[in-house]
Write a protein that holds these residues in place. Structure first.
Motif, mmCIF file in Angstrom:
data_model
loop_
_atom_site.group_PDB
_atom_site.id
_atom_site.type_symbol
_atom_site.label_atom_id
_atom_site.label_comp_id
_atom_site.label_asym_id
_atom_site.label_seq_id
_atom_site.Cartn_x
_atom_site.Cartn_y
_atom_site.Cartn_z
ATOM 1 N N THR A 4 0.822 -1.190 0.000
ATOM 2 C CA THR A 4 0.000 0.000 0.000
ATOM 3 C C THR A 4 0.854 1.236 0.000
ATOM 4 O OG1 THR A 4 -0.063 0.158 2.399
ATOM 5 C CG2 THR A 4 -1.774 -1.182 1.350
ATOM 6 N N ARG A 16 -0.020 -9.036 1.604
ATOM 7 C CA ARG A 16 -0.297 -8.587 2.957
ATOM 8 C C ARG A 16 -0.458 -9.780 3.877
ATOM 9 N NH1 ARG A 16 -4.946 -3.992 2.290
ATOM 10 N NH2 ARG A 16 -4.006 -2.861 0.564
ATOM 11 N N THR A 18 -2.542 -11.761 6.326
ATOM 12 C CA THR A 18 -3.999 -11.820 6.353
ATOM 13 C C THR A 18 -4.556 -12.290 7.689
ATOM 14 O OG1 THR A 18 -3.908 -14.052 5.436
ATOM 15 C CG2 THR A 18 -4.137 -12.240 3.880
ATOM 16 N N ASP A 204 8.038 -2.306 0.872
ATOM 17 C CA ASP A 204 7.365 -3.596 0.721
ATOM 18 C C ASP A 204 8.366 -4.744 0.657
ATOM 19 O OD1 ASP A 204 4.884 -2.481 0.855
ATOM 20 O OD2 ASP A 204 4.471 -2.554 -1.292
ATOM 21 N N ASP A 228 -1.340 2.821 8.002
ATOM 22 C CA ASP A 228 -1.480 1.795 6.971
ATOM 23 C C ASP A 228 -0.368 0.757 7.071
ATOM 24 O OD1 ASP A 228 0.238 3.990 6.017
ATOM 25 O OD2 ASP A 228 0.395 2.804 4.182
ATOM 26 N N SER A 232 -1.037 -3.287 8.013
ATOM 27 C CA SER A 232 -0.740 -4.283 6.980
ATOM 28 C C SER A 232 0.301 -5.304 7.437
ATOM 29 C CB SER A 232 -0.248 -3.604 5.703
ATOM 30 O OG SER A 232 1.035 -3.048 5.883
#
Length: 537
Positions: A4, A16, A18, A204, A228, A232
């Motif tokens: 993101t 991501r 989960t 990331d 965010d 995540s």
């Protein structure tokens, strides 16, 4: 590239997380911290810090600036000794008296400050503090191979191993620091605001490597003020307030609103919406960039900024917005073109030839790297504040300290800083350090304020205080040009946004035109339908 940026998906890459790591209640935690306390004189920095991390778990440590996060991290890292409390690693008592002792125990900390030896090469920085090749059992060839491997994991275009670190930009210096920590194969890795200088691609990649490391049984303590990111990445969330742990949320329970409420003790702040002010369009131009080229091959930038306008500079890290802001400030010469500013007393616009001249013409620049460019951390808050305006308090060569102290109190109120004039500024939280720097330059009474990512590493409450300040300054007629790495700031604060890609300004969006999708698309040099009205003006 998945992940993101500003909370929005931006493409393919590491997926991501989960669901939370399933913990066996009977299993021994990797790390346990109980009732940790630390005072500095009368200041109680930590009163009851407690948390646990299971093997394979990523825990986000959250709290406002001054909540005790940094103190807790420094006790775990052996930088300071707690007054009381217990640390256990794999069930065994641990009391690291030095950073080296913490490293021997397998605790590796990467701090927000970019700690490099600037005159050494990249490869030497990566192995700095690891001992000689004989001690590590790795010859020079093996060291270079491992350094190259970890850099390529983090960075799609890794820096050359033999490059001097001071030749790298801030982001790649931070990559070197993170790579150094990963090379030590940590049992527990602590990341303290390390993502604030990274672009979305490298961030990331780092998150993917953290997940891989924890999947192999390590643990991670992650600190970030970007909601965010923590939502995540983390499996659990631990909140500190006023030096004490006030709550823990599992991944399935956590929302941005609940976390803000837990951290601050208040309801989550409503989304800011900056009102469009028609008066800006009618005000006079005060700053102009004509045909400015920031690097060879880039398109020239033409920009006119009016009195009371807030202009945002956006883009992925390293795409030219930082260079453009420094050109405006007179810190870098443009490859082509001219920057002109209207002096405070009016008259014709004057070309900016140097930083010193820019300051005389009523411009003020707040740097991005507080530690390296903004403060002298061993000096007091008052001394840091007074540097550019001390001459005003001099009469016949004698400094009238009462005048300096009064101005410090006045501008402390302006930026909502609790005055601590004799406190070394290095002891303040990152948000309060930033307030000291901003107050210092506001005291010069500038007409143009240039801000280089001013909310980097500050908590949510302080961010909103700074937003309120910038809006008040603009309403009073000050012109603001602000580089920001946060999408929300651009959408909710700026009158216009200039997006840079590959060294050129490829988009200009007004406040009314900008939305999240169009802005993030522009970061990657793509065009969204909302942008069909045209490019830069």
């Amino acid at each position: 590239m998945e992940g993101t940026f500003g909370g929005e998906p931006v493409g393919p890459g590491p997926g991501r997380r989960t669901k939370a790591v399933r913990q066996d209640p009977a299993a021994t935690p990797l790390l346990e911290v109980a009732a940790m306390a630390k005072s500095f004189g009368a200041t109680k920095a930590l009163t009851d810090g407690s948390l646990s991390i299971a093997p394979g778990e990523i825990v986000a440590l959250m709290g406002e600036n001054g909540s005790g996060k940094s103190t807790l991290v420094k006790t775990l890292s052996g930088v300071i000794r707690p007054d009381s409390g217990d640390i256990r690693l794999d069930g065994e008592p641990l009391a690291p008296a030095t950073p080296r002792a913490a490293l021997r125990a397998g605790i590796v900390t990467v701090f927000q400050e970019i700690l490099v030896a600037p005159d050494l090469t990249v490869v030497d920085n990566l192995w700095l503090g690891s001992g000689s090749p004989l001690a590590t059992g790795k010859n020079e060839r093996a060291r270079r191979a491992e350094a190259e491997r970890i850099l390529s994991v983090l960075c799609p275009d890794p820096p050359a191993l033999d490059a001097r670190v001071d030749e790298l930009d801030l982001m790649r210096q931070q990559v070197c620091v993170i790579a150094r920590g990963l090379l030590r194969r940590p049992r527990l890795i602590i990341l303290d605001e390390v993502t604030s200088t990274l672009d979305v691609t490298i961030r990331d990649r780092l998150f993917a490597e953290l997940r891989r490391l924890c999947a192999a049984g390590a643990g991670a303590l992650f600190i970030s003020h970007r909601m965010d990111e923590v939502l995540s990445l983390a499996d659990r969330f631990v909140a500190l307030r006023s030096g004490a742990t006030v709550g823990t949320l599992d991944r399935g329970e956590a929302t941005a609103e609940r976390l803000v409420r837990l951290i601050s003790g208040e309801e989550a702040a409503k989304e800011r919406v900056r009102a469009v002010r028609a008066t800006v369009a009618d005000s006079r131009p005060v700053l102009e960039a004509a045909g400015v080229r920031v690097r060879p091959g880039a398109d020239p930038v033409d920009l006119t900024v009016r009195r009371g306008e807030i202009i945002g500079l956006a883009g992925l890290e390293g795409h030219g917005q930082d260079e453009f802001l420094r050109v405006l400030a007179g810190l870098l010469p443009p490859g082509a073109g001219t920057v002109r500013v209207v002096p405070p007393d009016g008259g014709d616009a004057v070309a900016v030839r140097s930083y010193r001249q820019a300051v005389r013409l009523g411009m003020a620049y707040v740097p991005r790297d507080r530690k390296a460019e903004g403060i002298a951390d061993v000096l007091s808050s008052l001394d840091n504040f007074s540097v550019p305006t001390l001459r005003r308090d001099s009469l016949a060569g004698v400094i009238r300290h009462r005048m300096t102290a009064k101005r410090f109190r006045d501008f402390s109120r302006t930026v909502n800083l609790a005055p601590a004039p004799r406190t070394p500024v290095g002891r303040l939280s990152g948000g309060n350090q930033q307030k000291v720097i901003i107050a210092r330059w506001l005291a010069t009474e500038p007409g143009v304020l240039l801000l280089n990512d001013p909310t980097r590493g500050v908590d949510l409450r302080t961010k909103h205080e700074l937003y309120d300040l910038f809006e008040r300054l603009a309403d009073d007629g000050m012109t603001i040009v602000m580089l920001s790495t946060e999408v929300e700031e651009h959408l909710n604060l700026m009158d216009r946004i200039l997006v840079f890609h590959a060294g050129s300004c490829t988009r200009e969006l007004t406040h009314e035109e900008a939305d999240r999708e169009s802005l993030v698309s522009a970061y990657f040099g793509q065009r969204h339908d909302a942008l069909a009205h045209g490019g830069p003006r």
